[in-house]
Every structure is written in structure tokens, then in C-alpha cells.
Design an enzyme around this catalytic site. Structure first.
Site, short mmCIF file in Angstrom:
data_model
loop_
_atom_site.label_atom_id
_atom_site.label_comp_id
_atom_site.label_asym_id
_atom_site.label_seq_id
_atom_site.Cartn_x
_atom_site.Cartn_y
_atom_site.Cartn_z
N ASP A 256 0.84 -1.20 0.00
CA ASP A 256 0.00 0.00 0.00
C ASP A 256 0.89 1.25 0.00
O ASP A 256 0.58 2.25 -0.67
CB ASP A 256 -0.91 -0.03 1.24
CG ASP A 256 -2.15 0.84 1.09
OD1 ASP A 256 -2.52 1.16 -0.06
OD2 ASP A 256 -2.75 1.20 2.12
N HIS B 279 -6.05 -5.69 0.71
CA HIS B 279 -6.05 -4.38 0.04
C HIS B 279 -4.68 -4.13 -0.61
O HIS B 279 -4.60 -3.85 -1.81
CB HIS B 279 -6.36 -3.29 1.09
CG HIS B 279 -6.20 -1.89 0.58
ND1 HIS B 279 -7.10 -1.29 -0.26
CD2 HIS B 279 -5.21 -0.98 0.79
CE1 HIS B 279 -6.68 -0.07 -0.54
NE2 HIS B 279 -5.55 0.15 0.07
#
Ligand SMILES: [Zn+2]
Length: 363
Positions: A171, A271
């Protein structure tokens, strides 16, 4: 367009700082509610409660039920209001923190963000990602402020599953490329302003830190160890990535992530894992040099991050599936339009299949 930079008022990171929360939160209020799911409550509940009570806080605890949905936010807000809390302390992953941010906004009280995993850049930000009760992405809620205090205990971070730490690196790896694209296109950051030099520089420092310390930090965390590299990467995953994306802006990588979430088959990938495919696709989309793209692929492999579509659950994607991802990534509200050139779905689809091929070749 005016330039805007915003951040939490205080960021505190170190081994064992959870036990000092009372000292750091002292000026924020006198009545605290601690929100955490039952697993996290077992890890930090007693430590946090004791420290707060030592500093004259009335303290209540509440179980977070797992989803950052409108209904859960309402439930927690009603209860916190009944307690008369003037501070909400939230411990856990992105969803618990996001729910507490929304509660703090609704009740106009202080928010202490205590991430127990370094897996996303949610802890420092002023927005909440809202899901349905069933966990489907619904919308972003933008709040009027960032948390008053972000408290990161690196001993807890290093004790969490390594996959969460790797995902945080992914991320954070996106941050520089997205902030730089936004800067070059004079696009908008999350606050609706232009990037400051500060936001842009922090995003670049995020990338440099990951490249210098990422591999050894992952090895340390695999063994539950806290080293200077773990400290550096935790700061990159949490503070530098958080400030970098909010004040620097998002671009293609996160839009492609959002597109990928449309496919059920990707739901077991985290994610960050999906964002990594987005990052590599952004580099191809931007026409970065072969050597550069290959270097980022090699680094991803060193960290243990996905480089092919099969790595995120798409073993044999159909044309229809790729079309769905590409279309969703390019809807009008998406940050992909912060790229310094117009982006169309066909370009995203072509970038995805190219990344997949490059990734397979490097495995
Ligand atoms: Zn992200």
C-alpha cells in the site's frame, strides 16, 4: 487551486508505547471509550485501560463488530454518547479505526488511532471507507479533521502476521507513484487542494525508506523482532504513506485496486496485495522504462508481493472480467484521472495483461 496539507496533531511510535497511552492522550479529555474487536481487546485492552486510568480517565470498553458500516458507526456513537466519552480510542486494523473516526466526527470528540497492524495507511487519515453490512465497498466519508493522536506500538506491529506487514509495504509502495502522478498533472489531493512540496517529498521518502529497509524488515517481522528497519518501515507504511497519499493524492494504482474489488475471485487478496497489481499496472500505463518496471517487480518478489493476476486469485481471467475491472477503474470519480494524460478502459486492460506477462516471466 490552493495547496493543502493536513496531518494528525501527534504521531508517536515505538516499542511498548501502548502502555504510555495515558501520558500521550492526557490533554485530550477525561472520559475515554476503547473500541476494539475481541481479539485485539485481548492483546491491548488491559494495558490501555490501565494506563488511561492511571491518568485519571474514566474508561469504558466496547467491542467492534468487524464492519465499518453505517449501522455499526451509529451503534458505537450511541453508546459512546451514553457513556459521555470525550475521547474515542480505537485499536485494530483499518476498519476499526475508520469506524472510530466517523464516530469522533459525529460526536465532535477526540480520536486516538492505535493501529495494531501496519497493513494500510488508514491510521493517520481523515477519511473513512464505508462498507455495507456484507463487506462490499460503499463510499468514502470525508471528515473535518485527522486523528488527534496516532499511537503505534512496534512490538505489537512486529507480533502481528507478516502478511499484514507485507500488505502495508504494498500500500505504501503505491504512494510515491500516485503522489508524483498527481503532482505532474496538477491534480487534486484528498483535501481537494493541490499538492504541497511537503506532501510530495514525504511520498518520495516513503518509497526510499521501503527500498532501503523493506526486505530486512520483513525478515525481522517473520521472527517477531523489532529492529531499526522495522521501525523505519512501520513509519513508512503508516505515517509517510498516510500523509503522502492524503496530501499528495491518489492516481491509477488505487483506481485499479477498486476495479479489481469488483471481482469476487480477488476477495481473499488483501487491500495492499491488490494495490500492488495496481502499482505495476500504473508503471506500464505511464510507459516507465523496462528496467525500472522490472526492478519494481523484483522488489515485489523479494518482499513476497503479488506480481501476476493469479497471485490475487484471478487464475484465468476472461475478457469480460478484465473489461469489468478496467471500466470500474475509469469511472468519472476515480483518481485514475489524476494521471498526467487521459486514461481509457482499454489502456487499463492492456496494462493489466502486460503486467501479468512480465510478472510470470520473473517468477
Ligand atoms: Zn491504500
Amino acid at each position: 487551486m490552493a495547496k493543502i496539507f493536513a496531518s494528525p496533531a501527534n504521531y508517536t511510535q515505538g516499542r511498548g508505547v501502548a502502555a504510555e497511552i495515558g501520558t500521550h492522550a492526557e490533554d485530550l479529555g477525561g472520559s475515554a471509550v476503547l473500541l476494539a474487536d475481541d481479539i485485539v481487546m485481548d492483546i491491548v485492552g488491559d494495558t490501555v485501560t490501565e494506563s488511561l486510568e492511571d491518568h485519571e480517565f474514566d474508561t469504558e470498553t466496547m467491542e467492534f463488530r468487524g464492519e465499518c458500516s453505517e449501522r455499526e458507526i451509529e451503534r458505537v456513537a450511541d453508546q459512546a454518547s451514553e457513556y459521555g466519552s470525550d475521547v474515542i480510542v480505537s485499536a485494530g486494523g483499518g476498519k476499526a479505526l475508520d469506524a472510530a473516526k466517523a464516530v469522533a466526527e459525529r460526536l465532535d470528540i477526540a480520536m486516538v488511532s492505535m493501529p495494531t497492524i501496519a497493513s494500510t495507511d488508514a491510521p493517520t487519515s481523515s477519511l473513512s471507507v464505508i462498507y455495507t453490512e456484507h463487506g462490499e465497498f460503499e463510499e468514502y466519508w470525508f471528515h473535518s479533521k485527522n486523528p488527534e493522536l496516532v499511537l503505534v506500538d512496534t512490538a505489537i506491529i512486529a507480533g502481528a502476521p507478516t502478511r499484514t506487514f507485507r500488505s502495508g509495504i504494498a500500500d505504501a509502495l503505491a504512494t510515491w507513484f500516485e503522489a508524483d502522478a498527481t503532482y505532474r498533472s496538477h491534480g487534486e489531493n484528498i483535501f481537494g487542494g493541490a499538492s504541497t512540496r511537503a506532501g510530495h517529498a514525504l511520498a518520495e521518502l516513503c518509497y526510499e525508506t521501503l527500498r532501503r529497509h523493506g526486505v530486512s524488515a520483513v525478515h525481522a517481522v517473520e521472527n517477531g523482532a523489532v529492529t531499526e528497519s522495522v521501525e523505519a518501515v512501520t513509519e513508512a507504511n503508516t505515517l509517510l504513506s498516510g500523509l503522502g497519499f492524503e496530501s499528495g493524492g491518489l492516481a491509477a494504482a488505487h483506481s485499479i485496486h477498486n476495479g479489481l474489488t469488483q471481482l469476487e475471485a480477488t476477495h481473499d487478496a488483501t487491500h495492499g496485495e491488490k494495490v500492488n497489481i495496481g502499482t505495476l499496472s500504473q508503471l506500464v500505463l505511464e510507459g516507465k522504462d523496462d528496467a525500472f518496471v522490472e526492478d519494481v517487480i523484483e522488489f515485489s518478489l523479494d518482499i513476497g508481493l503479488p506480481v501476476t493476476l493469479a497471485d490475487i486469485g484471478l487464475d484465468d481471467p476472461t475478457d469480460d472480467q478484465l473489461e469489468t475491472v478496467a471500466e470500474a477503474a475509469c469511472v468519472e470519480e476515480e483518481t485514475i484521472h489524476n494521471e498526467p494524460f487521459p486514461v481509457e478502459p482499454a489502456m487499463v486492460r492492456d496494462a493489466l495483461v502486460t503486467v501479468n506477462e512480465l510478472g510470470e516471466r520473473h517468477k
